[in-house]
Design a protein around this motif. Structure first.
Motif, PDB file in Angstrom:
ATOM      1  N   ALA A 270    -161.383  -3.036  28.017  1.00  0.00           N
ATOM      2  CA  ALA A 270    -160.952  -4.241  26.749  1.00  0.00           C
ATOM      3  C   ALA A 270    -160.520  -5.763  27.655  1.00  0.00           C
ATOM      4  O   ALA A 270    -159.874  -5.462  28.529  1.00  0.00           O
ATOM      5  CB  ALA A 270    -160.250  -4.010  25.934  1.00  0.00           C
ATOM      6  N   GLY A 271    -159.867  -6.221  26.921  1.00  0.00           N
ATOM      7  CA  GLY A 271    -159.666  -7.490  27.675  1.00  0.00           C
ATOM      8  C   GLY A 271    -158.123  -7.491  27.789  1.00  0.00           C
ATOM      9  O   GLY A 271    -157.516  -6.166  28.011  1.00  0.00           O
ATOM     10  N   SER A 272    -157.036  -8.734  28.462  1.00  0.00           N
ATOM     11  CA  SER A 272    -155.540  -8.644  28.420  1.00  0.00           C
ATOM     12  C   SER A 272    -154.825  -8.566  27.129  1.00  0.00           C
ATOM     13  O   SER A 272    -156.138  -8.876  26.263  1.00  0.00           O
ATOM     14  CB  SER A 272    -155.672 -10.213  29.150  1.00  0.00           C
ATOM     15  OG  SER A 272    -155.894 -10.006  30.993  1.00  0.00           O
ATOM     16  N   VAL A 273    -154.073  -7.866  26.739  1.00  0.00           N
ATOM     17  CA  VAL A 273    -153.563  -6.962  25.703  1.00  0.00           C
ATOM     18  C   VAL A 273    -151.967  -8.830  25.515  1.00  0.00           C
ATOM     19  O   VAL A 273    -151.409  -9.263  26.701  1.00  0.00           O
ATOM     20  CB  VAL A 273    -152.133  -6.182  25.645  1.00  0.00           C
ATOM     21  CG1 VAL A 273    -151.566  -6.260  25.340  1.00  0.00           C
ATOM     22  CG2 VAL A 273    -153.163  -5.333  26.179  1.00  0.00           C
ATOM     23  N   ALA A 274    -151.881  -9.447  24.567  1.00  0.00           N
ATOM     24  CA  ALA A 274    -150.869  -9.968  24.790  1.00  0.00           C
ATOM     25  C   ALA A 274    -149.347  -9.954  24.814  1.00  0.00           C
ATOM     26  O   ALA A 274    -149.303  -8.926  23.792  1.00  0.00           O
ATOM     27  CB  ALA A 274    -151.406 -11.035  23.107  1.00  0.00           C
ATOM     28  N   ALA A 275    -149.358  -9.915  25.143  1.00  0.00           N
ATOM     29  CA  ALA A 275    -147.563  -9.869  25.549  1.00  0.00           C
ATOM     30  C   ALA A 275    -146.284 -11.038  26.397  1.00  0.00           C
ATOM     31  O   ALA A 275    -146.674 -12.348  26.125  1.00  0.00           O
ATOM     32  CB  ALA A 275    -147.901  -8.935  26.608  1.00  0.00           C
ATOM     33  N   LYS A 276    -145.394 -10.989  26.011  1.00  0.00           N
ATOM     34  CA  LYS A 276    -144.528 -11.122  26.425  1.00  0.00           C
ATOM     35  C   LYS A 276    -143.148 -10.749  27.412  1.00  0.00           C
ATOM     36  O   LYS A 276    -143.137  -9.673  27.232  1.00  0.00           O
ATOM     37  CB  LYS A 276    -143.121 -12.678  25.295  1.00  0.00           C
ATOM     38  CG  LYS A 276    -144.123 -13.105  24.203  1.00  0.00           C
ATOM     39  CD  LYS A 276    -143.219 -13.558  22.698  1.00  0.00           C
ATOM     40  CE  LYS A 276    -143.539 -14.421  21.828  1.00  0.00           C
ATOM     41  NZ  LYS A 276    -143.775 -15.692  22.181  1.00  0.00           N
ATOM     42  N   VAL A 277    -143.178 -12.161  28.277  1.00  0.00           N
ATOM     43  CA  VAL A 277    -141.869 -11.932  29.459  1.00  0.00           C
ATOM     44  C   VAL A 277    -140.464 -12.162  28.824  1.00  0.00           C
ATOM     45  O   VAL A 277    -140.249 -12.724  28.526  1.00  0.00           O
ATOM     46  CB  VAL A 277    -142.237 -12.572  30.458  1.00  0.00           C
ATOM     47  CG1 VAL A 277    -141.951 -12.350  31.631  1.00  0.00           C
ATOM     48  CG2 VAL A 277    -143.542 -12.011  31.055  1.00  0.00           C
ATOM     49  N   THR A 311    -153.138   0.720  21.475  1.00  0.00           N
ATOM     50  CA  THR A 311    -153.716   1.323  21.406  1.00  0.00           C
ATOM     51  C   THR A 311    -153.760   3.187  21.468  1.00  0.00           C
ATOM     52  O   THR A 311    -153.622   3.722  22.721  1.00  0.00           O
ATOM     53  CB  THR A 311    -155.472   1.487  21.638  1.00  0.00           C
ATOM     54  OG1 THR A 311    -155.294  -0.004  21.278  1.00  0.00           O
ATOM     55  CG2 THR A 311    -155.974   1.894  20.866  1.00  0.00           C
ATOM     56  N   PRO A 312    -154.053   4.044  21.116  1.00  0.00           N
ATOM     57  CA  PRO A 312    -153.811   5.612  21.309  1.00  0.00           C
ATOM     58  C   PRO A 312    -154.908   5.836  22.433  1.00  0.00           C
ATOM     59  O   PRO A 312    -155.445   5.448  22.167  1.00  0.00           O
ATOM     60  CB  PRO A 312    -153.636   6.408  19.944  1.00  0.00           C
ATOM     61  CG  PRO A 312    -153.086   5.698  18.853  1.00  0.00           C
ATOM     62  CD  PRO A 312    -154.592   4.183  19.830  1.00  0.00           C
ATOM     63  N   ASP A 313    -154.775   6.594  23.088  1.00  0.00           N
ATOM     64  CA  ASP A 313    -155.092   7.985  24.038  1.00  0.00           C
ATOM     65  C   ASP A 313    -156.212   6.150  25.115  1.00  0.00           C
ATOM     66  O   ASP A 313    -157.343   6.473  25.386  1.00  0.00           O
ATOM     67  CB  ASP A 313    -156.947   8.434  23.382  1.00  0.00           C
ATOM     68  CG  ASP A 313    -156.106   9.617  22.766  1.00  0.00           C
ATOM     69  OD1 ASP A 313    -155.427  10.107  23.621  1.00  0.00           O
ATOM     70  OD2 ASP A 313    -156.526   9.217  22.170  1.00  0.00           O
ATOM     71  N   THR A 314    -155.166   5.004  25.878  1.00  0.00           N
ATOM     72  CA  THR A 314    -155.858   4.564  26.473  1.00  0.00           C
ATOM     73  C   THR A 314    -155.674   4.085  27.539  1.00  0.00           C
ATOM     74  O   THR A 314    -154.488   4.836  27.615  1.00  0.00           O
ATOM     75  CB  THR A 314    -155.554   2.958  25.590  1.00  0.00           C
ATOM     76  OG1 THR A 314    -156.721   3.482  24.018  1.00  0.00           O
ATOM     77  CG2 THR A 314    -156.404   2.066  26.540  1.00  0.00           C
ATOM     78  N   THR A 315    -155.463   3.521  28.650  1.00  0.00           N
ATOM     79  CA  THR A 315    -155.420   3.331  30.315  1.00  0.00           C
ATOM     80  C   THR A 315    -155.156   2.137  29.746  1.00  0.00           C
ATOM     81  O   THR A 315    -155.961   1.715  30.008  1.00  0.00           O
ATOM     82  CB  THR A 315    -156.176   3.867  31.263  1.00  0.00           C
ATOM     83  OG1 THR A 315    -156.089   5.748  31.309  1.00  0.00           O
ATOM     84  CG2 THR A 315    -155.378   3.531  32.115  1.00  0.00           C
ATOM     85  N   TYR A 316    -154.173   1.498  30.200  1.00  0.00           N
ATOM     86  CA  TYR A 316    -153.546   0.074  30.366  1.00  0.00           C
ATOM     87  C   TYR A 316    -153.370   0.081  32.208  1.00  0.00           C
ATOM     88  O   TYR A 316    -152.104   0.749  32.949  1.00  0.00           O
ATOM     89  CB  TYR A 316    -152.189   0.181  29.939  1.00  0.00           C
ATOM     90  CG  TYR A 316    -152.682  -0.151  28.300  1.00  0.00           C
ATOM     91  CD1 TYR A 316    -153.087  -1.091  27.535  1.00  0.00           C
ATOM     92  CD2 TYR A 316    -152.681   1.494  26.839  1.00  0.00           C
ATOM     93  CE1 TYR A 316    -153.468  -1.348  26.202  1.00  0.00           C
ATOM     94  CE2 TYR A 316    -152.870   1.029  26.219  1.00  0.00           C
ATOM     95  CZ  TYR A 316    -152.728  -0.005  26.102  1.00  0.00           C
ATOM     96  OH  TYR A 316    -153.231  -0.318  23.841  1.00  0.00           O
TER      97      TYR A 316
END
Length: 342
Positions: A270-277, A311-316
């Motif tokens: 999938a694509g990048s995950v929206a996140a804040k630093v 998301t469960p069962d997902t590699t990041y």
């Protein structure tokens, strides 16, 4: 998912500061090393077997915090009798008076042994101040939830990275009377960590970047209920993903100057995950990075917090790019989330 764990605020007073060092009022800072000489033996890999009752609440916390610190690479903590006395005293204060001002005690109440963690540690005979984290969960015999709760947080995660050498633990079950006069039980854990005033801090060798989740970690939580941590990180959000931390402190540079050029997390397929630093105001952030200046975060650490549950069962895959003390740094690692509990 069912989440009954909750966090208390940590307010840590090191021996050189009344209520925290270089950051906000509850931002603990390590005591400076007396001898800044690199030593490959700085990271502690073995400690004496603790004297806690086997399978008891204190032993559970001891084993879990050291197992996690070993995986992170920050070194083990040894049981210290004086810190045990201080942590147990604060646990008993909570038994007598309830969860009032978290880490602070009122001299007028029963069980008072010191206003803050450092005062309690020194009153107990420890040669230095102390930092403290606490956690609680509804139900009996749930001490095994305390360390995972600290790891699934922002401000309490410092317990996984702190360059201290000693710990003390107060933990167990506390009977309560509910609002409807129904009896119930809560489990509480108090963890005091520190190093003696003249002891060296344990930090990794130059060029090391420590992370949590650590590389290839599995069963990582998908959800962090940020409203249950005090103070609340990212209060405009309600329920975010597991915070991701990178720590840049080393033997030769315990308080490095950090610049963030890019910090991303991407789901496999999938694509990048929206996140804040989240980073201390002293950390330089490149234009275009969605960042929040947070004076509760150690200046040598930078957090990336997904704005929604993972998301469960997902590699990041995680990639940090920036500079540390002016030198380019690129760190990449991965982790896999827990199975779907639904």
């Amino acid at each position: 998912m069912k989440w009954s764990n909750f966090l208390a605020a940590f307010a840590a007073a090191m021996i050189l500061a009344a209520c925290g060092g270089g950051g906000g009022s509850s931002d603990p800072q390590p005591t400076p090393d007396p001898v800044p000489v690199p030593d490959s033996a700085d990271i502690v890999t073995e400690v004496p077997t603790p004297t806690y009752p086997v399978n008891g609440a204190q032993a559970t916390v001891f084993n879990q915090i050291n197992a996690l610190r070993a995986k992170v690479g920050s070194g083990l903590l040894a049981q210290d009798a004086a810190l045990d006395k201080a942590a147990e005293a604060h646990f008993n204060y909570i038994v007598l008076n309830g969860w009032l001002d978290t880490h602070f005690e009122n001299p007028a109440l029963s069980g008072f042994t010191g206003v803050d963690p450092s005062e309690r540690a020194m009153n107990a005979g420890y040669a230095g101040g102390a930092s403290e984290v606490m956690a609680g969960a509804l139900g009996a015999n749930r001490a095994d939830t305390c360390v995972p709760t600290w790891a699934n947080s922002v401000y309490h995660m410092f317990a996984l990275f702190a360059p201290d050498r000693d710990l003390g633990i107060g933990a167990g079950d506390i009977p309560r009377v509910g609002p409807m006069q129904n009896d119930y039980i809560e489990t509480y854990c108090v963890l005091d960590i520190s190093k003696k005033s003249q002891a060296r801090s344990q930090r990794p060798v130059a060029g090391t970047v420590l992370t949590y989740p650590y590389d290839r970690q599995t069963s990582v939580p998908v959800l962090f209920l940020n409203r249950n941590e005090i103070p609340q990180p990212l209060p405009e959000l309600d329920g975010v993903g597991q915070p991701i931390a990178a720590s840049f402190a080393t033997q030769t540079s315990p308080h490095p100057k950090v610049t963030v050029t890019s910090y991303t997390v991407t789901a496999q397929g999938a694509g990048s995950v929206a996140a804040k630093v989240l980073a201390a105001p002293s950390v330089s952030i490149a234009a275009g990075v969605d960042a929040v200046a947070d004076d509760q975060v150690w200046p040598e650490m930078v957090f990336l917090v997904p704005v929604s549950p993972l998301t469960p069962d997902t590699t990041y895959a995680v990639v940090f790019e920036g500079t540390v003390d002016g030198k380019p740094v690129r760190k990449s690692w991965s982790f896999t989330t827990e199975a779907d509990k639904g």
